[in-house]
Structure formats: structure tokens, C-alpha cells
Write an enzyme that holds these catalytic residues in place. Structure first.
Site, PDB file in Angstrom:
ATOM      1  N   PRO A 157       1.553 -66.686  35.542  1.00  0.00           N
ATOM      2  CA  PRO A 157       1.307 -65.521  34.871  1.00  0.00           C
ATOM      3  C   PRO A 157       2.006 -64.393  35.493  1.00  0.00           C
ATOM      4  CG  PRO A 157      -0.441 -66.020  36.266  1.00  0.00           C
ATOM      5  CD  PRO A 157       0.508 -66.932  36.514  1.00  0.00           C
ATOM      6  N   TRP A 158       1.899 -63.199  34.816  1.00  0.00           N
ATOM      7  CA  TRP A 158       2.318 -61.921  35.304  1.00  0.00           C
ATOM      8  C   TRP A 158       1.641 -61.086  36.145  1.00  0.00           C
ATOM      9  CZ3 TRP A 158      -1.160 -58.771  33.293  1.00  0.00           C
ATOM     10  CH2 TRP A 158      -1.795 -59.041  32.196  1.00  0.00           C
ATOM     11  N   LYS A 182       8.531 -72.061  35.597  1.00  0.00           N
ATOM     12  CA  LYS A 182       8.849 -70.952  34.439  1.00  0.00           C
ATOM     13  C   LYS A 182       8.074 -69.787  34.635  1.00  0.00           C
ATOM     14  CE  LYS A 182       6.971 -70.026  30.491  1.00  0.00           C
ATOM     15  NZ  LYS A 182       7.273 -68.496  30.737  1.00  0.00           N
ATOM     16  N   CYS A 291      -7.546 -62.737  37.380  1.00  0.00           N
ATOM     17  CA  CYS A 291      -8.164 -63.905  36.632  1.00  0.00           C
ATOM     18  C   CYS A 291      -9.799 -64.075  37.096  1.00  0.00           C
ATOM     19  CB  CYS A 291      -7.649 -65.254  36.995  1.00  0.00           C
ATOM     20  SG  CYS A 291      -7.437 -65.565  38.581  1.00  0.00           S
ATOM     21  N   TRP A 455      -9.117 -72.337  45.969  1.00  0.00           N
ATOM     22  CA  TRP A 455      -9.240 -71.386  44.814  1.00  0.00           C
ATOM     23  C   TRP A 455      -9.248 -72.145  43.617  1.00  0.00           C
ATOM     24  CZ3 TRP A 455      -9.947 -66.218  44.675  1.00  0.00           C
ATOM     25  CH2 TRP A 455      -9.572 -65.730  43.364  1.00  0.00           C
TER      26      TRP A 455
HETATM   27  P1  ADP Z   1      -0.884 -63.905  28.480  1.00  0.00           P
HETATM   28  O1  ADP Z   1      -1.068 -64.190  27.142  1.00  0.00           O
HETATM   29  O2  ADP Z   1      -1.907 -63.105  29.139  1.00  0.00           O
HETATM   30  O3  ADP Z   1       0.381 -63.604  29.087  1.00  0.00           O
HETATM   31  P2  ADP Z   1      -0.488 -66.628  28.804  1.00  0.00           P
HETATM   32  O4  ADP Z   1      -1.612 -67.754  29.030  1.00  0.00           O
HETATM   33  O5  ADP Z   1      -0.005 -66.690  27.573  1.00  0.00           O
HETATM   34  O6  ADP Z   1      -1.196 -65.528  29.207  1.00  0.00           O
HETATM   35  O7  ADP Z   1       0.567 -67.073  29.517  1.00  0.00           O
HETATM   36  C1  ADP Z   1       0.796 -67.501  30.977  1.00  0.00           C
HETATM   37  C2  ADP Z   1       1.988 -68.408  31.181  1.00  0.00           C
HETATM   38  O8  ADP Z   1       2.001 -69.383  30.237  1.00  0.00           O
HETATM   39  C3  ADP Z   1       3.265 -67.640  30.751  1.00  0.00           C
HETATM   40  O9  ADP Z   1       4.284 -68.023  31.591  1.00  0.00           O
HETATM   41  C4  ADP Z   1       3.602 -68.259  29.401  1.00  0.00           C
HETATM   42  O10 ADP Z   1       5.018 -67.909  29.075  1.00  0.00           O
HETATM   43  C5  ADP Z   1       2.934 -69.586  29.343  1.00  0.00           C
HETATM   44  N1  ADP Z   1       2.973 -70.082  27.901  1.00  0.00           N
HETATM   45  C6  ADP Z   1       2.226 -69.253  27.030  1.00  0.00           C
HETATM   46  N2  ADP Z   1       2.312 -70.158  26.073  1.00  0.00           N
HETATM   47  C7  ADP Z   1       2.526 -71.364  26.518  1.00  0.00           C
HETATM   48  C8  ADP Z   1       2.673 -72.697  25.748  1.00  0.00           C
HETATM   49  N3  ADP Z   1       2.249 -72.737  24.550  1.00  0.00           N
HETATM   50  N4  ADP Z   1       3.076 -73.674  26.421  1.00  0.00           N
HETATM   51  C9  ADP Z   1       3.463 -73.601  27.893  1.00  0.00           C
HETATM   52  N5  ADP Z   1       3.187 -72.424  28.444  1.00  0.00           N
HETATM   53  C10 ADP Z   1       3.162 -71.418  27.842  1.00  0.00           C
END
Ligand code: ADP
Ligand code: MG
Length: 493
Positions: A157-158, A182, A291, A455
Site C-alpha cells: 500500500p501507499w 508491485k 492500518c 505484526w
Molecule cells: P486503497 O484502496 O486504500 O489504495 P487497496 O487495498 O486498494 O487500498 O490497495 C493496496 C494495494 O493493492 C495497491 O498496491 C493496489 O494497487 C493493490 N490492489 C488493488 N486492487 C487489487 C486487486 N484487485 N488485485 C491485486 N492488487 C490490488
């Protein structure tokens, strides 16, 4: 002067098999500075073909590359060298992290120091992985080998961009895995800068690959890819559920570190100033984009009104400012999307509860995704702002009658990541520690996190553990070896 030098807009690439490569579609997407709303970089929007290329590189590096011949001590040394690079470049990395995520520079510096510590920890742990001798009742030697799980797909995540990369990469590399990482589409820059040092420290090509892109395309392709052995994910519960479903098709190992709605519990008699500070710090640190944020503040009725007042008074002093200014305690949220999401919860909250402070956009900023630290009080635990993870600076203060009531409310949530309890009564403190269904429980503190300690969450906060030996364990398989020492043929006929 801050803000007078415009950051150069640079186009980054993916890092695959030791090289910088453009995405196959040629499409890129913008990366922002959330305090100015300006574009600061472009990165490839990777598709399934790009993911395939990265997974093949990781696969080859694992199956036939030199990495498999690298002994654990040498892998450890490579991790130490990565840590050293991080320490030497803390200023650059912290500034880039702060600029890209909106987090205050001082916190970004702590994060980058933690990144180095994480690589050092797993560097040291790499050659302490040991098997067992199993006392089987036979004339035989039975033992276990611990082997790397293979190619790890890692989706992060970010909120702590490079630190989340470190939590994933360091134990995987210590175990001998190869990785396709990723980063979050909002905050890929520090991980990409990090990749510049891989060759120099001796990581062979293909051992760590970084692909940029959106979750639904790039992330989903990584989860579905048959060449990936394990997915390690940190992010939202909604995406965690999608990942489990998709990973089922290839029966990948999965570890998930998801969201929370963590209770921060305050009893009468707790050290007053520390408790009030702990309530604010627990929920507003990193703009509440944590989180384990203590977003449900449970307060014993006897001290409830005074506590809400004291929190409100102190919250007025939290300095919101530009991320790169050293006295800033809260910067903007990471993105427009997150700003809109949090703002919508502020409107929901205003209908569900009373506002002690905040509730909107701070007036002093013309630009940037800033949100006021917001305290809702007299909140019901069934309200949406008590049940749903907001991931922003929004606190729900909930009164309780007694210890049993506090425990009931604390556990009345689908989540179970973290909890904290504040009291001087050690009997009560440890009863609550035992009763709360959560993976991390702090007593008279909230949020300190160390690489030496595990964790991860209970319930819908995920499964598996990161950090410590637990984190390394998740990247290991166990092979049972049986060596017959008895030369007499099996009397089978
Ligand atoms: P937020 O919506 O708060 O950014 P996410 O759970 O959507 O939190 O994002 C966390 C990570 O998961 C990011 O790297 C995002 O690109 C990735 N992500 C989001 N949707 C999917 C998916 N369907 N499959 C795999 N990775 C995903
Ligand atoms: Mg999302």
C-alpha cells in the site's frame, strides 16, 4: 524556500531482470505530490504481459540462476549492504517519500531508518534458519530442511511505501526467494530509487523485480500468475478477499495484512496526560493513514466528558503543514481519491455522532488534500464510523460503563489487528490483553512497532505474520527428509 523549486517530472520504468524496461503498452500514469496536487513523475501502467515478463525473470532467477547457489550468510551480507545504501541515502529517500506520500518529513526519516533496520535484522537472521532432527522410531535419520517458497508476488500500500517494501523484500530475500514487487500506484518512487542499488550490492538479475501499475490490472495479474508461488499483500480487506479468491485457482500461499478498526481503551486512573496524548497519537499519526490506527477510542464513563474535552484542547495544537516542513505533524492525505473517501465519512459521521473538533478541510490551505484532525464523540459502536475503516484522521470516541463493557465493545468488530489499553491497574491491564481478539496489544502506549516482534491480525485483519522470525517463516517451506540406515530389504512378499 519550500515550494519554490518545482520537482522535475521524471518518467520511471519497471525494473525487470536487472534492467529498466518500459511497459509493453507504452502507457504511463501520473504520480502526484498530494500537498501541491502537482504531477511529480510518470510510471508505466503495466499489464499482464509486463507482469508475465517480471514473473519469468523471477522464476528463472529462482529455478536456475546464481541466487539458488548463494549461501545464507552471503544473502545476509547483501541485505546488510542494502541497509547501508538506505542509511547513506536517508535524506534523499525521506524527502522523496514525504513529497510523494504527504507524510511529514520527520516521520519519513523515521520510516527510512526503520527500512534499514529491517534489512539489517533479516540480514542477521538469514543464516539462523535451522531444521530439526525428528525422533522417528526407526533405524533411520529423519530431519527437516527449510527451503524458500519460490517466487513471491508482493503487493503493498501507499501509507509507508518503502517500509512496506522492506517488510516484504527483506524476509523473502533472507529465505532465498525471488520477488516481484508491485508498489502502490500512488507511491512507487522510493522503491524504484531503491532498485538502482541492487546490482551494486550483488543481487543477481531477476531476484527482485518491480512492476508499476494499478491493482485491478497489474496487481490482479500477479495474483493470478501460475509462476508465482506466494502472494504477500498489505492493503484493504476488500482487496484481500479478492486476492484469496483469485489465489485459490493456483493454490498459492497467501499472507494478508489488512485493515483494522482498532480499539484504544482508557480506564479511570490512567496516567492522564500520557493517555490523552496516546489517544491523539494513536489515531492521527501519519494523518490516520495507518492500518493499526486507534480509530475507536473507548473511554470509561467516569472520565468520559473530561477526556473528550482534553483531547479536543490538545488536538487544536496539532500542527498541519507542508510535508517537507520540519515542524509539521500532519500533512495532506495521499491522494484525491483518499481525500474524497475520508470527506464522505466526515459527512456520514456528522449524521451519526457529535463533532468535538474538525470535520472538514482546514481553511489555511489553498491546495493539497488536507483534512482536519476530527474527533466524533457519543458515537455508537454500530455506527458506520465505528465499523468501517476510514484510513484518515477521524476518531470515534465511544463511552463504556465497566471492564466487561469495554471488552465487549472492543471485540464487537469484524477486524482484529491491534488494540491498546491504558490503566495503572496491572490486573485489569492483563485481563484486557487476554480478552481482546487482536494480533497486537499495547499497554499504556499505542503504535510502537519493532522488527523484532510479530505484526499481523486476527479475524478479518488477515492472516500470517510479518516481522521477526515469524515474517521469515512465511517465506519458507518445510521438507521432510528420511534416510534409511537399515540395509535389510523390506520383507514385503
Ligand atoms: P486503497 O484502496 O486504500 O489504495 P487497496 O487495498 O486498494 O487500498 O490497495 C493496496 C494495494 O493493492 C495497491 O498496491 C493496489 O494497487 C493493490 N490492489 C488493488 N486492487 C487489487 C486487486 N484487485 N488485485 C491485486 N492488487 C490490488
Ligand atoms: Mg483500492
Amino acid at each position: 524556500m519550500l515550494g519554490t523549486v518545482k520537482a522535475e517530472v521524471r518518467t520511471y520504468k519497471n525494473f525487470v531482470n536487472g534492467e529498466w524496461v518500459a511497459g509493453s503498452s507504452g502507457e504511463t500514469f501520473p504520480v502526484y505530490d498530494p500537498s501541491t496536487e502537482e504531477v511529480i513523475a510518470q510510471v508505466p501502467s503495466s499489464n499482464a504481459a509486463d507482469v508475465d515478463r517480471a514473473v519469468k525473470a523471477a522464476r528463472a532467477a529462482f529455478d536456475s540462476g546464481p541466487w539458488g547457489q548463494t549461501n545464507a550468510a552471503d544473502r545476509g551480507r547483501i541485505l546488510f549492504k542494502l541497509a547501508e545504501k538506505i542509511r547513506q541515502n536517508t535524506a534523499m529517500l525521506a524527502e522523496l517519500e514525504s513529497r510523494n506520500s504527504g507524510k511529514p518529513i520527520v516521520e519519513a526519516e523515521f520510516d527510512i531508518a526503520d527500512v534499514a533496520t529491517c534489512f539489517e535484522y533479516y540480514g542477521g537472521l538469514a543464516n539462523k534458519v535451522m531444521g530439526h532432527v525428528n525422533p522417528v522410531p526407526a533405524n533411520a535419520l529423519s530431519f527437516t530442511l527449510r527451503e524458500p517458497v519460490g517466487v513471491a508476488g508482493q503487493i503493498i500500500p501507499w501509507n509507508y511505501p518503502l517500509l512496506m517494501a522492506a517488510w516484504k523484500l527483506a524476509p523473502a530475500l533472507a529465505a532465498g526467494c525471488t520477488c516481484v514487487l508491485k508498489p502502490a500506484e500512488q507511491t512507487p518512487l522510493t522503491a524504484l530509487e531503491f532498485a538502482n542499488w541492487f546490482a551494486e550490492v550483488g543481487l543477481p538479475p531477476g531476484v527482485v523485480n518491480i512492476v508499476n501499475g494499478f491493482g485491478e490490472t497489474c496487481g490482479a495479474a500477479l495474483v493470478a500468475h501460475p509462476g508465482v508461488d506466494k502472494i504477500a499483500f498489505t492493503g484493504s480487506a476488500a482487496v484481500g478477499k479478492l486476492i484469496v479468491k483469485s489465489a485459490a485457482d493456483t493454490l498459492k500461499r497467501v499472507t494478508l495484512e489488512l485493515g483494522g478498526k482498532s480499539p484504544n481503551i482508557f480506564f479511570e486512573g490512567a496516567d492522564w496526560e500520557a493517555a490523552v496524548d496516546g489517544a491523539l497519537f494513536g489515531v492521527f499519526i501519519n494523518q490516520g493513514e495507518v492500518c493499526s490506527a486507534g480509530s475507536r477510542i473507548l473511554v470509561e464513563k467516569k472520565i468520559y466528558s473530561k477526556f473528550v474535552e482534553a483531547m479536543t484542547e490538545k488536538a487544536k495544537r496539532i500542527h498541519l503543514g507542508a510535508p517537507l516542513e520540519r515542524d509539521t505533524k500532519m500533512g495532506p492525505l495521499v491522494s484525491k481519491e483518499q481525500y474524497d473517501r475520508v470527506s464522505s465519512y466526515l459527512e456520514i459521521g456528522k449524521k451519526e455522532a457529535k463533532v468535538a473538533i474538525g470535520g472538514g478541510r482546514p481553511k489555511q490551505f489553498g491546495k493539497g488534500y488536507y483534512v482536519e484532525p476530527t474527533i466524533f464523540y457519543d458515537v455508537d459502536n454500530n455506527a458506520r464510523i465505528s465499523r468501517e475503516e476510514i484510513f484518515g484522521p477521524v476518531a470515534s470516541v465511544i463511552p463504556f460503563d465497566d471492564e466487561a463493557g469495554a471488552i465487549r465493545i472492543a471485540n464487537d468488530t469484524p477486524y482484529g489487528l491491534a488494540a491498546a489499553v491504558w490503566t495503572r491497574d496491572i490486573y485489569k491491564a492483563f485481563r484486557v490483553v487476554k480478552a481482546v481478539r487482536a494480533g497486537i496489544v499495547w499497554v499504556n502506549h499505542m503504535q510502537p512497532t519493532y522488527v523484532e516482534a510479530p505484526w499481523g491480525g486476527y479475524k478479518q485483519s488477515g492472516f500470517g505474520r510479518e516481522l521477526g522470525p515469524w515474517g521469515l517463516e512465511e517465506y519458507l517451506e518445510t521438507k521432510q527428509v528420511f534416510v534409511n540406515l537399515d540395509e535389510t530389504p523390506i520383507a514385503w512378499y
